[in-house]
Design a protein around this motif. Structure first.
Motif, PDB file in Angstrom:
ATOM      1  N   ARG A 214      33.621  46.942  30.155  1.00 32.11           N
ATOM      2  CA  ARG A 214      33.790  47.416  31.526  1.00 32.11           C
ATOM      3  C   ARG A 214      33.080  46.461  32.484  1.00 32.11           C
ATOM      4  O   ARG A 214      31.910  46.118  32.278  1.00 32.11           O
ATOM      5  N   THR A 215      33.776  46.055  33.524  1.00 35.05           N
ATOM      6  CA  THR A 215      33.206  45.142  34.521  1.00 35.05           C
ATOM      7  C   THR A 215      33.571  45.639  35.914  1.00 35.05           C
ATOM      8  O   THR A 215      34.431  46.511  36.072  1.00 35.05           O
ATOM      9  N   ARG A 216      32.919  45.055  36.916  1.00 32.57           N
ATOM     10  CA  ARG A 216      33.220  45.438  38.297  1.00 32.57           C
ATOM     11  C   ARG A 216      33.726  44.263  39.118  1.00 32.57           C
ATOM     12  O   ARG A 216      34.541  44.432  40.012  1.00 32.57           O
ATOM     13  N   THR A 217      33.228  43.083  38.876  1.00 34.55           N
ATOM     14  CA  THR A 217      33.543  41.928  39.704  1.00 34.55           C
ATOM     15  C   THR A 217      34.012  40.774  38.827  1.00 34.55           C
ATOM     16  O   THR A 217      33.844  40.782  37.602  1.00 34.55           O
ATOM     17  N   GLU A 218      34.558  39.751  39.475  1.00 30.24           N
ATOM     18  CA  GLU A 218      34.951  38.544  38.755  1.00 30.24           C
ATOM     19  C   GLU A 218      33.732  37.869  38.140  1.00 30.24           C
ATOM     20  O   GLU A 218      33.812  37.312  37.040  1.00 30.24           O
ATOM     21  N   PHE A 339      38.578  48.273  37.201  1.00 26.23           N
ATOM     22  CA  PHE A 339      39.606  49.174  37.728  1.00 26.23           C
ATOM     23  C   PHE A 339      40.537  48.488  38.734  1.00 26.23           C
ATOM     24  O   PHE A 339      41.756  48.723  38.722  1.00 26.23           O
ATOM     25  N   PRO A 340      40.051  47.615  39.624  1.00 21.91           N
ATOM     26  CA  PRO A 340      40.962  46.982  40.592  1.00 21.91           C
ATOM     27  C   PRO A 340      42.081  46.164  39.959  1.00 21.91           C
ATOM     28  O   PRO A 340      43.047  45.824  40.648  1.00 21.91           O
ATOM     29  N   ASP A 341      41.985  45.823  38.661  1.00 23.72           N
ATOM     30  CA  ASP A 341      43.076  45.090  38.006  1.00 23.72           C
ATOM     31  C   ASP A 341      44.401  45.817  38.176  1.00 23.72           C
ATOM     32  O   ASP A 341      45.458  45.192  38.262  1.00 23.72           O
ATOM     33  N   ARG A 342      44.362  47.142  38.208  1.00 21.61           N
ATOM     34  CA  ARG A 342      45.608  47.899  38.274  1.00 21.61           C
ATOM     35  C   ARG A 342      46.321  47.681  39.598  1.00 21.61           C
ATOM     36  O   ARG A 342      47.536  47.753  39.676  1.00 21.61           O
ATOM     37  N   PHE A 343      45.554  47.402  40.682  1.00 17.44           N
ATOM     38  CA  PHE A 343      46.182  47.267  41.991  1.00 17.44           C
ATOM     39  C   PHE A 343      47.102  46.050  42.036  1.00 17.44           C
ATOM     40  O   PHE A 343      48.129  46.065  42.724  1.00 17.44           O
ATOM     41  N   THR A 344      46.731  44.992  41.318  1.00 18.86           N
ATOM     42  CA  THR A 344      47.596  43.813  41.263  1.00 18.86           C
ATOM     43  C   THR A 344      48.936  44.170  40.628  1.00 18.86           C
ATOM     44  O   THR A 344      50.006  43.801  41.137  1.00 18.86           O
ATOM     45  N   ARG A 654      33.806  48.777  50.585  1.00 17.92           N
ATOM     46  CA  ARG A 654      34.641  48.497  51.749  1.00 17.92           C
ATOM     47  C   ARG A 654      36.127  48.627  51.471  1.00 17.92           C
ATOM     48  O   ARG A 654      36.953  48.424  52.351  1.00 17.92           O
ATOM     49  N   SER A 655      36.495  48.880  50.234  1.00 17.73           N
ATOM     50  CA  SER A 655      37.912  48.990  49.877  1.00 17.73           C
ATOM     51  C   SER A 655      38.044  49.957  48.707  1.00 17.73           C
ATOM     52  O   SER A 655      37.061  50.286  48.032  1.00 17.73           O
ATOM     53  N   LEU A 656      39.274  50.415  48.470  1.00 19.39           N
ATOM     54  CA  LEU A 656      39.524  51.265  47.311  1.00 19.39           C
ATOM     55  C   LEU A 656      39.198  50.528  46.019  1.00 19.39           C
ATOM     56  O   LEU A 656      38.709  51.117  45.056  1.00 19.39           O
ATOM     57  N   ALA A 657      39.502  49.221  46.011  1.00 21.94           N
ATOM     58  CA  ALA A 657      39.204  48.438  44.807  1.00 21.94           C
ATOM     59  C   ALA A 657      37.714  48.477  44.500  1.00 21.94           C
ATOM     60  O   ALA A 657      37.301  48.652  43.346  1.00 21.94           O
ATOM     61  N   ALA A 658      36.879  48.324  45.542  1.00 21.03           N
ATOM     62  CA  ALA A 658      35.431  48.360  45.323  1.00 21.03           C
ATOM     63  C   ALA A 658      34.968  49.766  44.965  1.00 21.03           C
ATOM     64  O   ALA A 658      34.083  49.943  44.124  1.00 21.03           O
ATOM     65  N   MET A 659      35.573  50.790  45.570  1.00 12.99           N
ATOM     66  CA  MET A 659      35.187  52.161  45.257  1.00 12.99           C
ATOM     67  C   MET A 659      35.486  52.488  43.794  1.00 12.99           C
ATOM     68  O   MET A 659      34.789  53.289  43.162  1.00 12.99           O
ATOM     69  N   GLY A 660      36.519  51.872  43.245  1.00  9.70           N
ATOM     70  CA  GLY A 660      36.845  52.106  41.843  1.00  9.70           C
ATOM     71  C   GLY A 660      35.741  51.688  40.899  1.00  9.70           C
ATOM     72  O   GLY A 660      35.705  52.118  39.744  1.00  9.70           O
ATOM     73  N   GLY A 661      34.808  50.846  41.364  1.00 10.81           N
ATOM     74  CA  GLY A 661      33.695  50.423  40.524  1.00 10.81           C
ATOM     75  C   GLY A 661      32.497  51.347  40.587  1.00 10.81           C
ATOM     76  O   GLY A 661      31.503  51.119  39.883  1.00 10.81           O
TER      77      GLY A 661
END
Length: 690
Positions: A214-218, A339-344, A654-661
């Motif tokens: 599990r990770t949050r950022t690049e 989690f933000p991987d799914r948005f792509t 600041r974004s849904l992608a960040a909130m997913g973490g």
């Protein structure tokens, strides 16, 4: 007398050099020799082609193999020819005389296998001729392409069921490497298989161990990648989602002193072969690649396959991860998940299957921008700019493909016969700047164009180059002169014809013959596949069992000895350096970045310590939570526990992608509640800034 399984084993040894079939292969061959329709699901490397190639050599008449890829059928035919076996293919690379020649060979009994692309059966004549020749077996390779629920649906495969009828409904074998129960049912329905025997085998490769980090950022992913390769020995394949990511990750590995090479479709042939050779010769430790890598590459001793980003389907993940450990030795399959991987993937799915209002809006925009002949010159990006709302260029491109398939648009090839010219320069400028003898031909061409169009040349005129006076070279010479004039900004020009043309100005968008339910089902199917990958990443149960159940393999169990959940051996990212932690600790509230690394949450559920500003935001988030709880008539903690709200207040995503973490924000809650909590956070930031 019908051939037996012993006959098949003898053929296998004589022509292919194997002592015996694998279990799945043996059952498939036995079923075919018994005259049964058969559905075979064997993973990549499981030997699907032998399931029909061996019976084909034993059957009295021709075996027709339907295959979607020109390169794949050529490779298989070349391999058979190298063994001295009678096979050929028919596809769009052949001339009509070459096709006739190969059909004549089949007629004379000189071929046992004939590979055919599904598009070759459009007229029905090819199928009728093959029926006259006599077909003992029909093999449908990559059969998932026939199912709208499959991961690579191809409309051309929808004609295969009709082809089967035209061939006289011979015994049929359908083969694929990945098919869920829903896809298997759809394959059988589309092909009208008669009580098919379904054979699923080989998905459980005990030497592969499955891990999810599990990770949050690049930055988290990069540290986890370097740490994972540092723990493992041997060769590694690292999959990334884009060419740009491949190049960046290769640089990360180089900086970590891990010899790596980049591989993607943007490389020229020479460079691509050099990278392949370096990896096959073990001159580099890791190859970083898009999914373009792997087709036809068989390196048996890959010890690690690591996905830097989540694939869009479990089919793709299993196929790519399965390139590890083909020598049967212990190997690791590692997925770095954020989690933000799914948005792509959601972005691409939305682009591929636009909603009905978007398609109809694109059609209306094209109607408004067509000329009097129906020709549309606007590029997709220009159409997207005309649209209401946030419509992407990719959605416009997909909408255009849908409209062409529905008959509302025609895609026309460019014509060399006519050009469309628009004059930019004034007469005074032409006289002033085209006054020398060297400019005489260009000046004369402008005069000739003026005689054709007069003053309308300033708004644009269609011209036939061959209708101009002699001396300009007609359609062969005029374009070069126009290019020279355009380079000096005297005019602009383009070939007329080509591009898009409305089929009928009067057809309203609502009357278009678009299969909207099919589009909706395809979109839903791809989103469901994406959700399955996400569930795999989040499961607390056996990962091996999760994969095997997904593919319907009866070997699925609730526990194994080869995944992080069952073994309790979860891999972790590499720790940040002390300077990095110190820099992060000095950040003020206003400098917090949702994408920056944050302190690891404690093992307890106690809320973190909050500053005065953070505490005020925490109170606002609790008020929103209470309102939602009242609306849904549930306890407040069901929406989010205090610990999650406190972390939101501390991190201020600041974004849904960040909130997913944020800890405690799962996919379902992010979609359901995320936008409302994000609004409160944004409002708090603006208030404090004021």
């Amino acid at each position: 007398m019908s051939p037996t399984l012993d006959d098949a084993r003898a053929t296998l040894r004589t022509h292919f050099g194997y002592s015996d079939f694998r279990p799945g292969q043996e059952r498939a061959v036995e079923s075919i020799l018994g005259g049964h329709d058969t559905l075979v699901i064997l993973p990549t490397g499981g030997g699907k082609s032998l399931c029909f190639q061996v019976p084909a050599l034993l059957m009295p008449k021709l075996t027709v193999v339907i295959s979607p890829l020109i390169s794949l059928m050529k490779d298989q035919v070349d391999a058979l020819a190298a063994r001295g076996l009678p096979a050929a293919f028919i596809n769009s690379t052949l001339s009509s005389s070459e096709v006739s020649s190969r059909l004549a060979r089949a007629q004379r009994g000189e071929l046992k296998l004939l590979y055919v692309a599904p598009e070759r059966f459009d007229s029905g004549q090819a199928a009728e001729r093959l029926r006259g020749i006599g077909v003992s077996l029909l093999a449908v390779d990559e059969a998932h392409c026939i199912s709208e629920w499959g991961h690579d649906f191809r409309p051309s495969y929808l004609r295969v069921g009709r082809v089967r009828e035209l061939l006289g409904a011979p015994p049929t074998i359908a083969l694929t490497a990945t098919a869920t129960p829903e896809v298997r049912r759809d394959i059988a329905r589309q092909l009208q298989l008669r009580e098919p025997r379904t054979i699923i085998s080989g998905f459980d490769r005990a030497n592969l161990h499955y891990h999810v980090i599990r990770t949050r950022t690049e930055a988290d992913k990069d540290r986890a990648l370097v740490a994972a390769l540092g723990r493992a020995d041997g060769l590694a394949v690292v999959y990334a989602s884009t060419r740009k990511a491949v190049e960046r990750i290769t640089s990360v590995l180089d900086a970590a002193r891990i010899p790596a090479a980049a591989y993607h479709a943007g490389l020229d042939d020479e460079r691509r072969h050099a990278v392949q050779d370096a990896f096959m010769g073990e001159k580099v430790r890791a190859i970083v690649a898009t999914n373009a890598f792997g087709m036809g590459i068989d390196k048996s001793n890959v010890r690690v396959v690591l996905h830097h980003a989540m694939p869009g389907t479990l089919e793709a993940y299993y196929q790519e991860a399965g390139r590890a450990g083909r020598d049967g030795q212990h190997s690791d399959c590692v997925l770095l998940h954020a989690f933000p991987d799914r948005f792509t993937h959601e972005f691409f799915i939305k682009g591929a299957y636009p909603e009905r209002p978007v398609v109809e809006q694109v059609y209306s925009a094209l109607q408004r921008n067509a000329d009097t002949t129906g020709h549309v010159s606007a590029a997709p990006r220009d159409v997207a700019a005309m649209m209401r709302g946030d419509v992407k260029e990719r959605e416009v491109e997909s909408a255009i493909r849908i409209l062409i398939a529905a008959g509302g648009l025609r895609s026309e090839p460019s014509s060399n016969g006519r050009v469309y010219v628009r004059l930019l320069a004034t007469p005074d400028r032409i006289k002033r700047e085209l006054a020398t003898a060297d400019d005489a031909v260009e000046r004369d061409l402008l005069r000739a164009l003026w005689r054709v169009g007069g003053a309308t040349l300033y708004t644009g005129v269609g011209v036939d180059p061959d209708g101009l006076p002699p001396g300009f070279g007609g359609s062969a010479g005029v374009p070069a002169l126009l290019d020279a004039l355009e380079a000096r900004q005297f005019l602009t020009w383009e070939r007329s014809g080509g591009g898009l043309r409305l089929a009928d100005f009067g057809t309203p968008a609502a009357a278009l013959r678009v299969d909207w339910p099919l589009l909706d089902r395809r979109r839903a199917a791809d989103l469901a596949k994406l959700e399955s990958v996400q569930r795999y990443a989040y499961t607390t149960g056996c990962r091996r069992g999760f994969i095997l159940r997904y593919f319907g393999d009866p070997a699925a169990r609730t526990r194994c000895e080869g995944c992080d959940n069952c073994l309790g051996t979860h891999l972790a990212t590499a720790p940040e350096s002390t300077p990095a932690r110190a820099r992060r600790a000095k950040r003020t509230n206003g400098e917090r970045d949702a994408q920056a690394a944050t302190p690891k949450p404690s093992a307890s559920d106690a809320s973190p310590e909050l500053s005065e500003n953070d505490a005020r935001l925490f109170g606002s988030l609790k008020q929103l939570r209470s309102a939602i709880a009242r609306e849904e008539q549930v306890p407040a903690y069901v929406v989010f526990p205090d610990r999650t709200l406190a972390e939101m207040a501390l991190r201020r995503p600041r974004s849904l992608a960040a909130m997913g973490g944020v800890r405690g924000v799962g996919p379902a809650k992010l979609e359901k509640y995320g936008p409302r909590f994000l609004t409160v956070i944004h409002s708090s930031n603006e208030t404090e800034a004021a």
